[in-house]
Design a protein around this motif. Structure first.
Motif, mmCIF file in Angstrom:
data_model
loop_
_atom_site.group_PDB
_atom_site.id
_atom_site.type_symbol
_atom_site.label_atom_id
_atom_site.label_comp_id
_atom_site.label_asym_id
_atom_site.label_seq_id
_atom_site.Cartn_x
_atom_site.Cartn_y
_atom_site.Cartn_z
ATOM 1 N N LYS A 1 -0.911 -7.261 -6.751
ATOM 2 C CA LYS A 1 -2.039 -6.530 -6.184
ATOM 3 C C LYS A 1 -2.656 -7.402 -5.111
ATOM 4 N N PRO A 2 -2.835 -6.898 -4.109
ATOM 5 C CA PRO A 2 -3.901 -7.589 -2.993
ATOM 6 C C PRO A 2 -5.258 -7.788 -3.785
ATOM 7 N N MET A 3 -6.154 -9.016 -3.574
ATOM 8 C CA MET A 3 -7.123 -9.169 -4.154
ATOM 9 C C MET A 3 -8.230 -9.731 -2.924
ATOM 10 N N ILE A 4 -9.629 -9.611 -3.237
ATOM 11 C CA ILE A 4 -10.489 -10.126 -2.459
ATOM 12 C C ILE A 4 -11.663 -10.483 -3.286
ATOM 13 N N ARG B 1 -10.810 -9.178 -7.076
ATOM 14 C CA ARG B 1 -10.883 -7.637 -7.270
ATOM 15 C C ARG B 1 -9.601 -7.022 -6.527
ATOM 16 N N GLU B 2 -8.934 -6.368 -7.414
ATOM 17 C CA GLU B 2 -7.918 -5.598 -6.767
ATOM 18 C C GLU B 2 -8.205 -4.674 -5.886
ATOM 19 N N VAL B 3 -7.471 -4.757 -4.789
ATOM 20 C CA VAL B 3 -7.784 -3.674 -3.767
ATOM 21 C C VAL B 3 -6.395 -3.198 -3.299
ATOM 22 N N SER B 4 -6.599 -2.103 -2.411
ATOM 23 C CA SER B 4 -5.441 -1.475 -1.782
ATOM 24 C C SER B 4 -4.922 -2.520 -0.583
ATOM 25 N N SER C 1 6.289 -11.922 -0.982
ATOM 26 C CA SER C 1 7.679 -11.393 -1.484
ATOM 27 C C SER C 1 8.391 -12.385 -1.529
ATOM 28 N N SER C 2 9.603 -12.418 -2.735
ATOM 29 C CA SER C 2 10.610 -13.428 -2.621
ATOM 30 C C SER C 2 11.652 -13.310 -1.835
ATOM 31 N N GLY D 1 5.246 -4.202 -2.706
ATOM 32 C CA GLY D 1 5.145 -2.901 -1.933
ATOM 33 C C GLY D 1 5.411 -3.413 -0.260
ATOM 34 N N LEU D 2 4.853 -4.414 0.016
ATOM 35 C CA LEU D 2 5.385 -5.070 1.396
ATOM 36 C C LEU D 2 5.960 -6.282 1.439
#
Ligand code: SF4
Ligand code: SF4
Ligand code: SF4
Ligand code: FES
Length: 956
Positions: A300-303, A312-315, A688-689, A716-717
């Motif tokens: 998950k993206p985090m900031i 903090r996991e975010v979209s 991504s691997s 996801g990306l």
């Protein structure tokens, strides 16, 4: 069609032969013409006639032991084995009749009577040559019964983490033994005893793990039954489809078939038609791919605002929006050039191209650099200056035409293992070998290989050594005068000849500096200059020095002086470390160069990119990585986008790097794991691997190979999609639908790539070597054939300048660093696989003499202290290193090898001098202060990750 291909490659039984002499023969009534030396079995296979076989396979020379491939040849007595019988003009062959079939059935009966008939539960069911052959010969019953002596209860050896050996399934075809000898060159396997008693053993009846086996997998690949079998196949069953892709580890760039079940990898099998590896692999690409789905992946993206805050996991939208707003805020506050980016040599060409485009077009600065800065940037500079192109000159196949090889500052058996196997195969055929390395690397002496010369050069004195080699060649009239006169700049050559001929550059005068015996050096120089095709392969032991660029130029000088450029079997061959180092440099990752190595100050070039990209590009080069760190510490550089690189672990002088990162306001890390650099980050974008995306990698031969997506991006990306999203959020549109469109753009802007596209790569069999353009539509395997890319080759004077890193009373030893086979670079991938069984910690190699002087015993903790910092490692006492030299690897972050390395660097490119650090070593009982701090900081960061605030589940 390469996307999805047959599970098992077609096997022609024996290797192809190359000959201008063609032979005509008749097989089963049809005529065929094949090259002289082809076996009857292969000739038949090329007509589509598959003669039954067990001990033959086309990756190995025929052995002729199973007798299943018997044929009838008119005019010959008996029934010769078709695998060992070469074709002859006018030969008439019958491959099928009742007599032959009866004989084959008898052979099969004998095999089957000592084979457990558990096909339904056998992991090879559906992919077993024994099973296939039983069907082919129509075996219906076994007359001999199963009561006699047999091997059905022999115990399985499951010691290797990746494959098992089940002797009860072994038919003693010796394919594994021959694969280990002929393909891999390790000689770990033997056939023990004779006749019925004969069994395959590893070493002296050791387990595979205890033996010399290096887990390359060649024997597993060669085994026709399930006797040698991947554990993943035993667990998961047979794959149902395959996708051809490229290994994401080293610069050899091996092609693999990812054997899949749905979206799960069952195994990675080296692809027979891969032009870099020709069906071979090493333990990393073959087996160490489990990291791609490891539980440590952050998906998950985090900031976070501060690095002491929990994540903090975010979209994706929020993370990208936050990153973009921070970059713009910082640029508004501190100026356009207060931000920059680092591209990755592990990512694809397309991704690397996009990151440098993002920095130049969306950030509006040239502050972009790549990890090649810290490895092969001197290769770029040195080869461009002398030959006119920043890349190696050959194919890997070329080594099979060499007569004498210099391997300098490289340890191919550990770092480029598949190339090492090819090289060893050529050496076993009789080519000569000169190793220039402070350590006694494996190539110096290994089964059936002995270097003709090992020149144990003192770290930091490569330039002196090569200049003295040139002295011998110049003063003993060994120069290829005709080549030099025709191909090189005369004035520069004459100046060079005068320089190297000076008495102060003689081996005798230089011996004091280099530590190399003058007679050995003279012998090696004469051998190289007079023994036919001479090739030079070198690695980071050449480039990572204060005179790295000078040494690269000295190598080019040597090749030109001896006429060893521009044909098969010769050349200058940098062995690139990471999978896409060549590509990341080609793609314009350096701050002074746009894609294709064109300087940003060139108005014409800049205008071309400005028109295509619709922006203004700065005409001044941006900051190199070390300059970014310095600028961060002085307060003018505030934000960094770092894709797929772990600069905290891989760059020298760790404390300097972490201080610089700590001084920045926004660090955006894109990676598959929370690596050492991500511990200092404010935005984490999940990477991504290589299994999750399409694209290309470019290997050390300039070979652009396709990388193919075999599973959906776990987060996801794919990386290129995340870069596009960031660019769009910054207001600079990037709307590619597929990486092939990015390659099309690269091709339209880069003269050496104009003929490259995904479609063209597929048409050419999966890879192509650049330049690939109108002049070379099928690519360029060998460079500088008729003339150098720069026109005339340029000799450069290579004055030896001692490094500032010299042994002193305070720091009397020289530390040098390198890699080992089972681990890769910073170890983030390989440490998360069973490869840790072979290397779970970095150790310090020290000579017995130096150890004794310091009261150090094997396994003691020792502090390694330099002017930069101090770390502690366990000691390994070995004469692989010379007195006065110590050595370690850098695969584990807690080892802190780069806490000790300094900011000394190459004069031309700032490539760090990793290979020479003056140190003192002493026994200790506790970790260094840095290690204590590292443990505390790492625990805190893991805690902050564990306690991350999870993104709420989307409401319906
Ligand atoms: S895995 Fe490779 S090194 Fe090991 S026994 Fe098999 S062929 Fe030899
Ligand atoms: S282990 Fe496999 S390859 Fe080796 S001899 Fe036995 S059957 Fe043949
Ligand atoms: S030699 Fe390099 S590219 Fe080939 S499998 Fe090993 S790590 Fe991968
Ligand atoms: S395949 Fe020819 S003898 Fe075995």
């Amino acid at each position: 069609m390469l996307e999805t291909i047959a599970k098992r490659d077609r096997d022609f039984g024996t290797p192809a032969r190359v000959s201008t002499q063609l032979v005509n023969l008749t097989i089963d009534g049809q005529t065929i013409q094949v090259p002289e030396g082809t076996s009857v079995m292969r000739a038949a296979a090329e007509m589509g006639i598959n003669i039954p076989k067990l001990c033959a396979t086309d990756s190995l020379e025929a052995f002729g032991s199973c007798r299943l491939c018997l044929v009838h040849i008119e005019g010959r007595r008996g029934f010769p084995a078709s695998c060992t019988t070469p074709v002859e003009e006018g030969m008439v062959v019958i491959t099928e009749n009742k007599k032959l079939n009866d004989m084959r059935r008898n052979v099969m009966e004998l095999y089957i009577s000592d084979h457990p008939l558990d096909c339904l539960t056998c992991p090879a069911n559906g992919d077993c040559e024994l099973q296939d052959m039983a069907g082919v010969v129509g075996l219906r019953n076994v007359r001999y019964g199963y009561d006699g002596a047999n091997h059905l209860n022999d115990a399985t050896d499951a010691s290797n983490p990746y494959f098992a050996y089940d002797p009860s399934k072994c038919i003693v075809c010796s394919r594994c033994v021959r694969a280990c000898e002929d393909i891999q060159g390790t000689f770990a396997l033997t056939i023990d005893s004779k006749g019925f008693e004969s069994r395959i053993t590893a070493g002296q009846k050791d387990t595979f793990l205890e033996s010399d086996c290096v887990s390359c997998g060649a024997c597993v690949q060669a085994c026709p039954t399930s006797s040698l079998m991947e554990k993943t196949v035993i667990m998961m069953g047979q794959p149902e489809h395959s996708v051809v892709t490229t290994c994401a580890y080293c610069g050899v760039g091996c092609a693999f078939k990812a054997d899949m079940k749905g979206q799960e990898v069952v195994r990675m099998v080296p692809w027979k038609d891969g032009k870099a590896n020709r069906g071979h692999s090493c333990v990393k690409g073959r087996f160490a791919w489990g990291y791609a789905t490891h539980k440590d992946r952050v998906l998950k993206p985090m900031i976070r605002e501060k690095i002491t805050d929990p994540w903090r996991e975010v979209s994706w939208e929020e993370a990208i929006g936050y990153a973009a707003s921070q970059i713009r805020r910082i640029q508004n506050q501190y100026g356009r050039d207060s931000v920059g980016g680092i591209t990755s040599s592990r990512c694809t060409n397309e991704e690397t191209y996009l990151v440098q485009k993002l920095v130049r077009a969306a950030f509006g600065t040239n502050n972009v650099d790549t990890c090649a800065r810290v490895c092969h940037s001197p290769t770029g500079y040195g080869l461009k200056t002398t030959l006119g192109e920043s890349a190696g000159t050959q194919t890997f196949d070329s080594v099979m035409h060499t007569d004498v090889v210099i391997v300098m500052g490289a340890n191919p058996s550990a770092a480029h293992p598949v190339f090492a196997s090819r090289l060893k195969s050529r050496l076993r055929q009789g080519a000569k070998l000169i190793v220039i390395d402070p350590r006694t690397i494996e190539l110096v002496s290994s089964p059936h290989i002995k270097a003709d010369y090992h020149l144990p050069v003192r770290p930091g004195t490569n330039t002196a050594l090569l200049t003295s080699m040139a002295h011998v060649i110049a003063t003993e009239n060994l120069i290829d005068e005709a080549f030099v006169a025709e191909r090189c700049e005369t004035k520069a050559f004459n100046e060079w000849r005068e320089f190297v001929s000076r008495p102060e550059n003689s081996p005798e005068a230089m011996a004091e500096i280099t530590g190399v015996n003058a007679d050995d050096l003279r012998g090696a120089a004469r051998l190289f200059a007079t023994h036919g095709n001479g090739s030079i392969y070198y690695g980071l032991g050449v480039t990572e020095h204060s005179q790295g660029s000078t040494t690269v130029m000295a190598i080019a000088n040597l090749a030109m002086a001896t006429g060893n450029i521009g044909r098969e079997g010769v050349g200058v061959n940098p062995l690139r470390g990471q999978n896409n180092v060549q590509g990341s440099c080609d793609m314009g990752s350096f701050p002074h160069e746009l894609p294709g190595y064109r300087h940003v100050s060139d108005d014409t070039v800049r205008r071309q990119f400005e028109q295509a990209w619709g922006v203004t590009i700065q005409p001044e080069p941006g900051l190199r990585i070390p300059n970014m760190f310095d600028a961060a510490l002085s307060g003018s550089f505030k934000a960094l986008y770092c894709q797929g690189e772990d600069i905290v672990q891989s760059d020298p002088n760790t404390q300097h790097v972490t201080a610089a990162l700590s001084a920045m306001e926004c660090i955006i890390v894109q990676d598959i794991f929370l690596n050492e650099t991500a511990k200092y980050a404010h935005v984490f974008l999940p990477g991504s691997s290589f299994l999750e995306k399409d694209g290309t990698f470019t290997n050390a031969e300039r070979r652009i190979s396709r990388v193919r997506q075999v599973m959906e991006p776990q987060a996801g990306l794919a990386d290129w999609e995340a870069t596009c999203a960031l660019s769009n959020a910054l207001g600079y549109p990037m709307n590619y639908k597929h990486p092939s469109e990015i390659m099309d753009e690269i091709a339209s802007l880069t003269p050496t790539f104009t003929g490259v596209s995904f479609k063209r790569i597929d048409e050419l069999g999966g890879s192509v070597q650049w330049p690939c353009n109108e002049d070379a539509p099928e690519g360029t395997p060998i460079m500088h054939i008729d003339q150098f890319v720069r026109g005339k080759g340029k000799f450069v004077i290579t004055q030896y300048v001692p490094s500032d890193e010299r042994s002193t009373r305070k720091f009397p030893l020289l530390l040098t660093t390198g890699r080992i086979l089972s681990q890769y670079n910073v170890g983030a991938q390989t440490r998360r696989t069973d490869n840790v069984m072979w290397h779970h910690e970095d150790v310090l190699e020290i000579h017995p003499h130096d150890a004794e002087e310091r009261g150090i015993n094997v396994g003691d903790w020792v502090a390694v202290q330099s002017r930069s910092g101090e770390t502690a490692l366990r000691a390994e006492i070995t004469d692989r290193v010379q007195p006065g030299v110590v050595y370690t690897t850098f695969h584990h972050p807690e080892s802190g090898a780069n806490v000790v390395t300094t900011d000394s660097s190459d004069w031309a490119t700032d490539c760090p001098e990793y290979k020479v650090t003056a140190v003192q070593v002493r026994r200790v009982t506790q970790p260094s202060d840095w290690q204590t701090h590292w443990t505390r900081f790492t625990d805190m960061q893991h805690d902050l990750l564990e306690k991350r605030i999870k993104e709420p589940a989307p409401s319906n």
